[in-house]
Design a protein around this motif. Structure first.
Motif, PDB file in Angstrom:
ATOM      1  N   ARG A  97       0.817  -1.219   0.000  1.00 57.47           N
ATOM      2  CA  ARG A  97       0.000   0.000   0.000  1.00 57.47           C
ATOM      3  C   ARG A  97       0.853   1.271   0.000  1.00 57.47           C
ATOM      4  NH1 ARG A  97      -5.424  -0.981   0.972  1.00 57.47           N
ATOM      5  NH2 ARG A  97      -5.920  -2.981   1.938  1.00 57.47           N
ATOM      6  N   THR A  98       2.123   1.168   0.332  1.00 53.10           N
ATOM      7  CA  THR A  98       2.973   2.348   0.375  1.00 53.10           C
ATOM      8  C   THR A  98       3.643   2.612  -0.970  1.00 53.10           C
ATOM      9  OG1 THR A  98       3.367   2.070   2.733  1.00 53.10           O
ATOM     10  CG2 THR A  98       4.951   3.417   1.528  1.00 53.10           C
ATOM     11  N   CYS A  99       4.349   1.642  -1.505  1.00 54.45           N
ATOM     12  CA  CYS A  99       5.094   1.850  -2.755  1.00 54.45           C
ATOM     13  C   CYS A  99       4.307   1.420  -3.995  1.00 54.45           C
ATOM     14  CB  CYS A  99       6.439   1.129  -2.715  1.00 54.45           C
ATOM     15  SG  CYS A  99       6.316  -0.672  -2.691  1.00 54.45           S
ATOM     16  N   ASP A 100       3.164   0.758  -3.810  1.00 54.84           N
ATOM     17  CA  ASP A 100       2.270   0.318  -4.886  1.00 54.84           C
ATOM     18  C   ASP A 100       2.848  -0.819  -5.724  1.00 54.84           C
ATOM     19  OD1 ASP A 100      -0.290   0.545  -6.084  1.00 54.84           O
ATOM     20  OD2 ASP A 100       0.580   1.651  -7.771  1.00 54.84           O
ATOM     21  N   ARG A 101       3.962  -1.419  -5.273  1.00 58.61           N
ATOM     22  CA  ARG A 101       4.506  -2.556  -6.010  1.00 58.61           C
ATOM     23  C   ARG A 101       3.712  -3.814  -5.679  1.00 58.61           C
ATOM     24  NH1 ARG A 101      10.681  -2.749  -4.614  1.00 58.61           N
ATOM     25  NH2 ARG A 101       9.786  -2.350  -2.577  1.00 58.61           N
ATOM     26  N   VAL A 102       3.735  -4.757  -6.617  1.00 56.47           N
ATOM     27  CA  VAL A 102       3.036  -6.025  -6.456  1.00 56.47           C
ATOM     28  C   VAL A 102       4.076  -7.133  -6.496  1.00 56.47           C
ATOM     29  CG1 VAL A 102       1.340  -7.585  -7.474  1.00 56.47           C
ATOM     30  CG2 VAL A 102       0.936  -5.111  -7.489  1.00 56.47           C
ATOM     31  N   PHE A 103       3.919  -8.116  -5.618  1.00 58.06           N
ATOM     32  CA  PHE A 103       4.853  -9.224  -5.513  1.00 58.06           C
ATOM     33  C   PHE A 103       4.091 -10.536  -5.643  1.00 58.06           C
ATOM     34  CE2 PHE A 103       6.354  -5.607  -3.148  1.00 58.06           C
ATOM     35  CZ  PHE A 103       7.692  -5.516  -3.498  1.00 58.06           C
ATOM     36  N   GLU A 104       4.755 -11.541  -6.176  1.00 58.26           N
ATOM     37  CA  GLU A 104       4.148 -12.856  -6.284  1.00 58.26           C
ATOM     38  C   GLU A 104       4.218 -13.576  -4.946  1.00 58.26           C
ATOM     39  OE1 GLU A 104       5.831 -15.093  -9.491  1.00 58.26           O
ATOM     40  OE2 GLU A 104       5.470 -13.499 -10.940  1.00 58.26           O
ATOM     41  N   VAL A 105       3.151 -14.309  -4.628  1.00 59.31           N
ATOM     42  CA  VAL A 105       3.096 -15.143  -3.431  1.00 59.31           C
ATOM     43  C   VAL A 105       2.873 -16.564  -3.930  1.00 59.31           C
ATOM     44  CG1 VAL A 105       1.832 -15.661  -1.313  1.00 59.31           C
ATOM     45  CG2 VAL A 105       2.112 -13.278  -2.049  1.00 59.31           C
TER      46      VAL A 105
ATOM     47  N   LEU B 283       2.447  -3.755   3.870  1.00 59.82           N
ATOM     48  CA  LEU B 283       3.724  -3.104   3.582  1.00 59.82           C
ATOM     49  C   LEU B 283       4.742  -4.162   3.177  1.00 59.82           C
ATOM     50  CD1 LEU B 283       4.081  -0.625   6.589  1.00 59.82           C
ATOM     51  CD2 LEU B 283       3.225  -0.136   4.303  1.00 59.82           C
ATOM     52  N   CYS B 284       5.458  -3.911   2.090  1.00 60.32           N
ATOM     53  CA  CYS B 284       6.548  -4.812   1.703  1.00 60.32           C
ATOM     54  C   CYS B 284       7.683  -4.620   2.706  1.00 60.32           C
ATOM     55  CB  CYS B 284       7.014  -4.518   0.274  1.00 60.32           C
ATOM     56  SG  CYS B 284       7.863  -2.940   0.044  1.00 60.32           S
ATOM     57  N   SER B 285       8.647  -5.495   2.668  1.00 60.07           N
ATOM     58  CA  SER B 285       9.743  -5.437   3.654  1.00 60.07           C
ATOM     59  C   SER B 285      10.515  -4.130   3.563  1.00 60.07           C
ATOM     60  CB  SER B 285      10.679  -6.630   3.478  1.00 60.07           C
ATOM     61  OG  SER B 285      11.244  -6.631   2.175  1.00 60.07           O
ATOM     62  N   GLN B 286      10.703  -3.607   2.358  1.00 62.65           N
ATOM     63  CA  GLN B 286      11.452  -2.359   2.189  1.00 62.65           C
ATOM     64  C   GLN B 286      10.684  -1.185   2.796  1.00 62.65           C
ATOM     65  OE1 GLN B 286      12.389  -1.525  -1.899  1.00 62.65           O
ATOM     66  NE2 GLN B 286      13.995  -0.086  -1.356  1.00 62.65           N
ATOM     67  N   CYS B 287       9.392  -1.107   2.539  1.00 62.23           N
ATOM     68  CA  CYS B 287       8.581  -0.014   3.091  1.00 62.23           C
ATOM     69  C   CYS B 287       8.412  -0.149   4.600  1.00 62.23           C
ATOM     70  CB  CYS B 287       7.226   0.039   2.407  1.00 62.23           C
ATOM     71  SG  CYS B 287       7.347   0.595   0.674  1.00 62.23           S
TER      72      CYS B 287
ATOM     73  N   SER C 231      10.646  -1.446   6.633  1.00 66.19           N
ATOM     74  CA  SER C 231      11.918  -1.016   7.220  1.00 66.19           C
ATOM     75  C   SER C 231      12.023   0.500   7.237  1.00 66.19           C
ATOM     76  CB  SER C 231      13.089  -1.592   6.446  1.00 66.19           C
ATOM     77  OG  SER C 231      13.133  -2.991   6.581  1.00 66.19           O
ATOM     78  N   ALA C 232      11.573   1.142   6.168  1.00 66.33           N
ATOM     79  CA  ALA C 232      11.638   2.590   6.070  1.00 66.33           C
ATOM     80  C   ALA C 232      10.698   3.259   7.078  1.00 66.33           C
ATOM     81  CB  ALA C 232      11.282   3.054   4.656  1.00 66.33           C
ATOM     82  N   ALA C 233       9.609   2.586   7.422  1.00 62.36           N
ATOM     83  CA  ALA C 233       8.637   3.132   8.374  1.00 62.36           C
ATOM     84  C   ALA C 233       9.094   2.997   9.818  1.00 62.36           C
ATOM     85  CB  ALA C 233       7.280   2.450   8.197  1.00 62.36           C
ATOM     86  N   SER C 234      10.058   2.118  10.063  1.00 66.59           N
ATOM     87  CA  SER C 234      10.520   1.877  11.449  1.00 66.59           C
ATOM     88  C   SER C 234      11.464   2.929  11.935  1.00 66.59           C
ATOM     89  CB  SER C 234      11.220   0.517  11.523  1.00 66.59           C
ATOM     90  OG  SER C 234      10.324  -0.498  11.205  1.00 66.59           O
TER      91      SER C 234
END
Length: 126
Positions: free
Chosen positions: A82-90, A117-121, A123-126
């Motif tokens: 929801r932060t960076c709008d990227r989509v990842f495969e699960v 939130l993806c792991s990168q976003c 981490s940036a929020a912490s």
């Protein structure tokens, strides 16, 4: 006859390298690093051609533009940050969803999208 242009190769490589579904804008940004001057119209033309050839598939998410990923991954789901709008495969599935369908209904398929939130976003929020 399929044309395997430099632009098409660059788009295919961008999707491969990203390892996740990409939007046309993301494809443009990545492909410009390989083919300077490539435009959005060329991206869309190649997406159409690659879809017709079965090289890529569309990932449609509610309230979001289509993304594209390589074909042949089998059944899987997606995570939308929801932060960076990227989509990842699960590459997992909770399993049999038939029990969720109303009584008397026949479930033919399902799609599941996780949001957060993806792991990168994160981490940036912490």
């Amino acid at each position: 006859m399929e044309r395997n242009t430099r632009q098409r190769k660059a788009i295919h490589q961008c999707i491969t390298d990203a390892g996740r579904p990409l939007s046309p804008q993301e494809l443009l940004e990545h492909a410009q690093g390989v083919v300077p001057g490539i435009g959005l119209a060329t991206i869309y033309r190649n997406i159409k051609s690659m879809l017709e050839a079965g090289e890529i598939t569309t990932v449609s998410l509610p309230g979001s533009g289509d993304r594209y990923e390589l074909s042949g991954h089998g059944h899987h789901h997606h995570f939308h940050c929801r932060t960076c709008d990227r989509v990842f495969e699960v590459h997992a599935c909770p399993g049999d969803m038939r029990k969720l369908a109303p009584e008397g209904f026949l479930l033919e398929s399902h799609e599941l999208t996780l949001y957060g939130l993806c792991s990168q976003c994160r981490s940036a929020a912490s």
